[in-house]
Design a protein around this motif. Structure first.
Motif, PDB file in Angstrom:
ATOM      1  N   TRP A   4      -4.221  -3.106  -2.534  1.00 41.87           N
ATOM      2  CA  TRP A   4      -3.985  -1.833  -1.844  1.00 41.87           C
ATOM      3  C   TRP A   4      -3.419  -2.048  -0.437  1.00 41.87           C
ATOM      4  N   SER A   5      -3.887  -3.089   0.265  1.00 40.03           N
ATOM      5  CA  SER A   5      -3.484  -3.307   1.655  1.00 40.03           C
ATOM      6  C   SER A   5      -2.004  -3.666   1.809  1.00 40.03           C
ATOM      7  N   THR A   6      -1.340  -4.075   0.727  1.00 39.01           N
ATOM      8  CA  THR A   6       0.074  -4.467   0.812  1.00 39.01           C
ATOM      9  C   THR A   6       1.014  -3.256   0.851  1.00 39.01           C
ATOM     10  N   HIS A   7       0.499  -2.089   0.459  1.00 39.65           N
ATOM     11  CA  HIS A   7       1.331  -0.879   0.365  1.00 39.65           C
ATOM     12  C   HIS A   7       2.487  -1.050  -0.628  1.00 39.65           C
ATOM     13  N   ARG A   8       2.258  -1.887  -1.640  1.00 38.29           N
ATOM     14  CA  ARG A   8       3.197  -2.058  -2.741  1.00 38.29           C
ATOM     15  C   ARG A   8       2.585  -1.431  -4.002  1.00 38.29           C
ATOM     16  N   PRO A   9       3.406  -1.052  -4.996  1.00 38.66           N
ATOM     17  CA  PRO A   9       2.832  -0.580  -6.257  1.00 38.66           C
ATOM     18  C   PRO A   9       1.909  -1.646  -6.854  1.00 38.66           C
ATOM     19  N   PHE A  10       0.754  -1.227  -7.342  1.00 39.48           N
ATOM     20  CA  PHE A  10      -0.171  -2.230  -7.885  1.00 39.48           C
ATOM     21  C   PHE A  10      -0.925  -1.677  -9.091  1.00 39.48           C
ATOM     22  N   GLY A  11      -1.411  -2.621  -9.887  1.00 34.99           N
ATOM     23  CA  GLY A  11      -2.281  -2.308 -11.008  1.00 34.99           C
ATOM     24  C   GLY A  11      -3.588  -3.054 -10.842  1.00 34.99           C
ATOM     25  N   PHE A  12      -4.634  -2.566 -11.491  1.00 36.45           N
ATOM     26  CA  PHE A  12      -5.960  -3.183 -11.353  1.00 36.45           C
ATOM     27  C   PHE A  12      -6.597  -3.365 -12.717  1.00 36.45           C
ATOM     28  N   ILE A  13      -7.008  -4.604 -12.996  1.00 35.47           N
ATOM     29  CA  ILE A  13      -7.745  -4.937 -14.222  1.00 35.47           C
ATOM     30  C   ILE A  13      -9.181  -5.219 -13.813  1.00 35.47           C
ATOM     31  N   GLY A  14     -10.084  -4.283 -14.090  1.00 36.80           N
ATOM     32  CA  GLY A  14     -11.481  -4.430 -13.680  1.00 36.80           C
ATOM     33  C   GLY A  14     -12.273  -5.198 -14.718  1.00 36.80           C
ATOM     34  N   THR A  15     -12.516  -6.481 -14.462  1.00 33.47           N
ATOM     35  CA  THR A  15     -13.097  -7.358 -15.486  1.00 33.47           C
ATOM     36  C   THR A  15     -14.617  -7.516 -15.450  1.00 33.47           C
ATOM     37  N   PRO A  16     -15.285  -7.598 -14.271  1.00 40.05           N
ATOM     38  CA  PRO A  16     -16.676  -8.027 -14.307  1.00 40.05           C
ATOM     39  C   PRO A  16     -17.686  -6.909 -14.517  1.00 40.05           C
TER      40      PRO A  16
END
Length: 407
Positions: free
Chosen positions: A115-127
């Protein structure tokens, strides 16, 4: 694309997804930033030239499990965790201008960094999984806290997942994704990458007359060595009228020199392996117990087992996902504490069950081996909780669809 992961299990999941992306989009340039450890599982892909590694890495005393206890957190701080995190964040800031999108794999830290990069991102919540508190019998304050929220994930994590730059949120199971959707997060559950790459096979003829146990002690030292000792001690005390083959699938640690001293002290003697097809690096025997040591043999050996004894995280989940029931033996940590083991047992619906002592481990393992119906029931639950293979490619297709530069 830049992939951020924060732990050994997360690195393996990230690698499966990266491999699927590479098959589907071989022209993409993929960089990895492992936040914990050395990211050794990426090495083969790096040497082949289709993955690049960035950022500093370091082995932390907790092995990435500083959230398990205050002592583990303090030991990581003393070992330089704040400076390491700052260097990794600074490296990320430098890379963001040349990065089209970011994929974060893990929990809060990689999510926050993406999020801090201000670039498009995806999140894989594994744990995290809502199974750890919704299926009981957890009565701790944390279980009640999660029940009150209606999700294993916390409000600040929901907030980051709902930001405009977050194009993709994928959870490990439908229950957890549904809990997040109730809080306004567009979460999906395409599949669990942990089950990819595991190809079941029949045990070799040389082991057919033995009862077969897979031993997983983990790979974080010195915890792994202590847990190996305790698991073996429990197996020694198990009454077994027939030969017992223990397949110790090891990681890069503990080193076999360390295991030799331990095994000699427990009365084992070295012997030749019964067959070259086993690909064991060493073979030891004590009475009816045959012990095979196999660094890097998890994928080959796991489907041969009738049951498992474990003090590991991801590998234990993969084992029960193949329908192999297991018993665990919590220790002092920093990873495999009683709290971790009980949460793992609830996550997997009792497909792995905790023991309180070495004596209990040996006794309950004998009962499990003599009860095929119980093994079938636990195995069926494990398969249901972990889901089928194919998750890596399903997630990779979503990543390509949501995070491709022209999307």
């Amino acid at each position: 694309m830049l992939v951020i992961s924060n732990g050994h299990g997360e690195d393996l999941i990230a690698l499966r997804i990266i491999e699927a992306i590479h098959r589907l989009q071989p022209a993409w340039t993929v960089k990895v930033l492992p936040l914990v450890g050395q990211g050794s599982c990426f090495q083969a892909a790096i040497e082949k030239g289709w993955v690049q590694r960035i950022g500093p890495g370091a082995r932390l005393p907790s092995g990435g499990f500083s959230n398990q206890s205050l002592g583990a957190l303090l030991s990581d701080f003393m070992a330089g965790l704040p400076l390491l995190t700052w260097k990794q964040w600074f490296c990320l800031r430098k890379e963001r201008k040349s990065t089209a999108a970011i994929l974060a794999v893990g929990d809060l830290l990689p999510l926050l960094m993406a999020w801090s990069t201000h670039r498009p991102f995806g999140f894989i919540g594994t744990p995290k999984s809502d199974y750890t508190w919704s299926s009981g019998p957890g009565q701790s304050l944390s279980d009640r806290y999660h029940a009150l929220k209606g999700s294993e994930w916390d409000p600040w994590e929901w907030h980051l997942m709902k930001q405009g730059g977050c194009r993709l949120v994928a959870m490990r199971d439908r229950l957890t994704a549904r809990g997040l959707r109730r809080h306004g997060v567009n979460a999906t559950s395409p599949g669990n990458p942990m089950m990819d790459g595991l190809v079941p096979s029949a045990p070799p003829a040389s082991l057919e007359r033995c009862r077969r146990i897979l031993l997983l002690c983990g790979s974080r030292m010195p915890e792994a060595l202590n847990n190996f000792h305790r698991l073996i001690s429990g197996l020694i005390q198990m009454p077994s009228p027939v030969p017992l083959a223990v397949l110790a699938a090891l990681g890069s640690t503990p080193l076999q020199d360390e295991l030799r001293k331990l095994l000699q002290g427990l009365g084992f003697r070295s012997c030749p392996p019964p067959s070259s097809t086993l690909q064991a690096s060493e073979c030891w025997v004590r009475g009816p117990l045959l012990l095979l040591l196999g660094p890097g043999r998890f994928q080959q050996w796991v489907s041969w087992a009738e049951a498992g004894v474990a003090t590991a995280g991801t590998a234990t989940e993969q084992m029960v996902g193949l329908g192999i029931p297991a018993l665990s033996l919590p220790g002092r940590g920093p990873q495999f504490t009683r709290g971790f083991a009980e949460r793992q047992s609830r996550l997997l619906g009792g497909a792995v069950r905790t023991c309180r002592s070495e004596q209990e481990l040996g006794r309950r393992l004998a009962q499990l081996l003599n009860d095929p119906l119980l093994r079938q029931e636990m195995g069926r639950t494990g398969r249901q909780r972990m889901g089928p293979a194919g998750g890596s490619e399903a997630i990779a297709r979503e990543v390509i669809g949501q995070l491709a530069p022209d999307s």
